[in-house]
Scaffold this active site. Structure first.
Site, PDB file in Angstrom:
ATOM      1  N   CYS B  99      -2.889  71.930  80.164  1.00 30.82           N
ATOM      2  CA  CYS B  99      -1.423  72.091  80.226  1.00 30.82           C
ATOM      3  C   CYS B  99      -0.928  73.107  79.210  1.00 30.82           C
ATOM      4  CB  CYS B  99      -0.737  70.760  80.011  1.00 30.82           C
ATOM      5  SG  CYS B  99      -1.504  69.440  80.934  1.00 30.82           S
ATOM      6  N   HIS B 361       6.824  69.757  85.326  1.00 31.67           N
ATOM      7  CA  HIS B 361       5.606  70.100  84.585  1.00 31.67           C
ATOM      8  C   HIS B 361       4.580  70.768  85.498  1.00 31.67           C
ATOM      9  CE1 HIS B 361       2.531  70.110  81.674  1.00 31.67           C
ATOM     10  NE2 HIS B 361       2.060  68.889  81.820  1.00 31.67           N
TER      11      HIS B 361
END
Lengths: 112, 415
Positions: B99, B361
């Site tokens: 991420c 996200h």
């Protein structure tokens, strides 16, 4: 229903792109209208594969690059016994790969 | 202090950018905004925002987490050649750190500019997650864990962050209800902030902790348990999106721009990979290390921060990152959020964008998005909510994996 592979015609300069580049590489336009690609063309090159990727349950596969009558170049399967560079071919959209529920379509070219 | 500044930024709309057709026996997903479209939109947007022409860009970095599994595409960097005809022959590199993929891309670009190799660099973060079904998506993300011990045994990211939540709860002797309430306050703040952000994935989430706590345990619209103690509303979203920034030397930025935001400091710290090897799971030790490095380089302290975008992949991590930044005492972040701190009205505002919880996200895009939105805040062109007082210093805190890769950037308006 007959399927078509689409080209992308730039609204700015009218050039048809395949595959979709998102940005016209001639005039930098970003608006396109989808247009069906022509189905006939000339075989530029081909390769016979004997060692295939997963999902292809055939002993060998012939892949070729064809220049369509409008000048776009496209990769597709060849259903031709003895392909020759420069020969005229006609393409149809057919399923070329099945992964689970997902079917991938592509151009399949023959001499008819 | 780095000698690199941000001069342009762009963030695409985040969301499930697909159309779902019900084919009775199964649902077919149609890609309405492809991985390729996202890269091109973000890249062009950032170059335009910087007031440059594409030919002025010397190199491109793209951060993306797992496009091979999400969209069957590796070798992502060359997609940028489509951004403009002048991009052919430019050097292009893709980075991957889960991420934190695009924060790392920004850092690599910073090193290249500092080395004197390039002057203007375009950095794009991108992910297209919604074409996969949920189990496949979960399995894809689980490859970002230490696979032999975690992902390979069935662990998913909710379960890994649940371990951090349990350690936090035990260390600070919180009851189930206390932790649940604190986490609900974090989620509610993000939902409220995202309501004002036109690019956010979810703009109509439950706006108060009470509303979240009142949701049923099961059924449609419930706040079901994902991995105890984390529930649905503790988890960030599965989003598609991209963001991009244009970097240049601070010297060049000062000479050519009215507004300059420098990358004042960066801290990049990597923790032991398996969660089982960490003695203290109630705090982010590597995260604190990254914060210290970034603050030292920028010569600031916590008291100087005006705004922060932190990595709330799960609400527990918003508590942990808030504490690692020193904005709350250890063990007190939950109480601070419950007391209504860190809103746009507070001295320090956290996740004005809505954070990962509500802005969304798209994993590879998140780091670039944090940098892009903080940059926009600092130059006085906020997307969404703006803090009460015009901010000068903003911090991004982007995490990869189970807080393994920690990337902290200090951005400072210097002109």
């Amino acid at each position: 229903m007959e399927r078509h592979i689409l080209g992308y015609k730039c609204r700015g300069c009218g050039r048809v792109w395949y595959p979709n580049r998102g940005v016209c590489q001639d005039c930098r336009g970003i608006e396109f209208d989808p247009v069906p690609l022509p189905q006939t063309g000339k075989l530029l090159t081909f390769t016979v594969l004997h060692n295939l990727a997963v999902d292809f349950e055939v002993p060998s596969l012939t892949l070729g690059i064809v220049e369509l009558s409008n000048g776009n170049r496209i990769t597709g399967h060849l259903k031709i016994d003895q392909p020759k560079i420069g020969m005229k071919v006609t393409g149809k959209v057919e399923p070329v790969r099945q992964v689970g529920y997902q079917t991938f379509h592509g151009m399949v070219f023959s001499t008819t | 202090m780095s000698n690199v500044s941000i001069i342009g930024a762009y963030n695409t709309k985040f969301g499930a950018l697909i159309e779902v057709k019900d084919m009775i026996s199964f649902k077919r997903k149609i890609d309405t905004h492809s991985f390729y479209d996202l890269i091109i939109e973000a890249g062009r947007g950032a170059i335009k925002d910087a007031g440059l022409e594409a030919k002025d860009i010397d190199a491109v970095w793209i951060g993306s987490c797992s496009p091979s599994r999400f969209v069957n595409q590796e070798h992502v960097a060359p997609i940028a050649t489509a951004i403009d005809p002048s991009f052919r022959f430019k050097p292009m590199t893709r980075t991957e750190c889960a991420c934190a993929s695009s924060s790392v891309a920004i850092y690599d670009a910073v090193y290249a500019i500092e080395a004197g190799r390039y002057k203007n660099v375009l950095v794009i973060g991108v992910e297209k997650m919604n074409l996969l079904d949920t189990p496949s998506m979960t399995a894809t993300l689980a490859t970002c864990s230490y696979f032999p011990e975690e992902g390979g045994r069935g662990a998913t990211f909710p379960s890994l962050f649940a371990e951090l939540a349990k350690a936090y709860k035990a260390h600070y002797k919180l009851s189930d209800q206390e932790l649940r309430t604190q986490l609900a306050h974090v989620a509610a703040l993000c939902y409220r902030n995202a309501a004002a952000n036109p690019l956010a994935h979810v703009q109509n989430g439950p706006a108060t902790a009470e509303a979240i706590l009142a949701l049923p345990e099961t059924g449609r619209g419930s706040n079901l348990m994902i991995a105890a103690p984390l529930r649905l509303h503790d988890c960030s979203l599965v989003s598609d999106g991209a963001a991009a920034v244009v970097l240049t030397t601070t010297e060049n930025a000062k000479a050519t721009r009215k507004k300059v935001v420098e990358i004042a400091g960066i801290g990049h710290s990597v923790e032991y990979f398996p969660l089982s090897q960490r003695a203290n799971k109630h705090l982010l030790e590597a995260g604190k290390n990254a914060v210290t490095k970034a603050f030292q380089e920028a010569r600031i302290s916590t008291a100087d921060i005006d705004i922060a975008e932190v990595h709330d992949c799960f609400t527990i991590n918003q508590l942990l990152t808030t504490e690692a930044l020193g904005l709350s005492e250890h063990g007190r972040a939950g109480y601070d959020y419950a007391a209504g701190r860190f809103t746009a009205e507070d001295k320090v505002s956290v996740n004005l964008s809505g954070g990962l919880k509500a802005k969304g996200h798209p994993v590879g895009a998140t780091g670039a998005s944090m940098h892009a939105l903080v940059y926009k805040q600092l130059i006085g062109e906020p997307i969404g909510l703006a803090p009460k007082k015009a901010p000068t210093i903003g911090v991004t805190f982007n995490v990869g994996g189970s807080a393994v890769t920690n990337c902290v950037s200090v951005l400072r308006r210097i002109k």
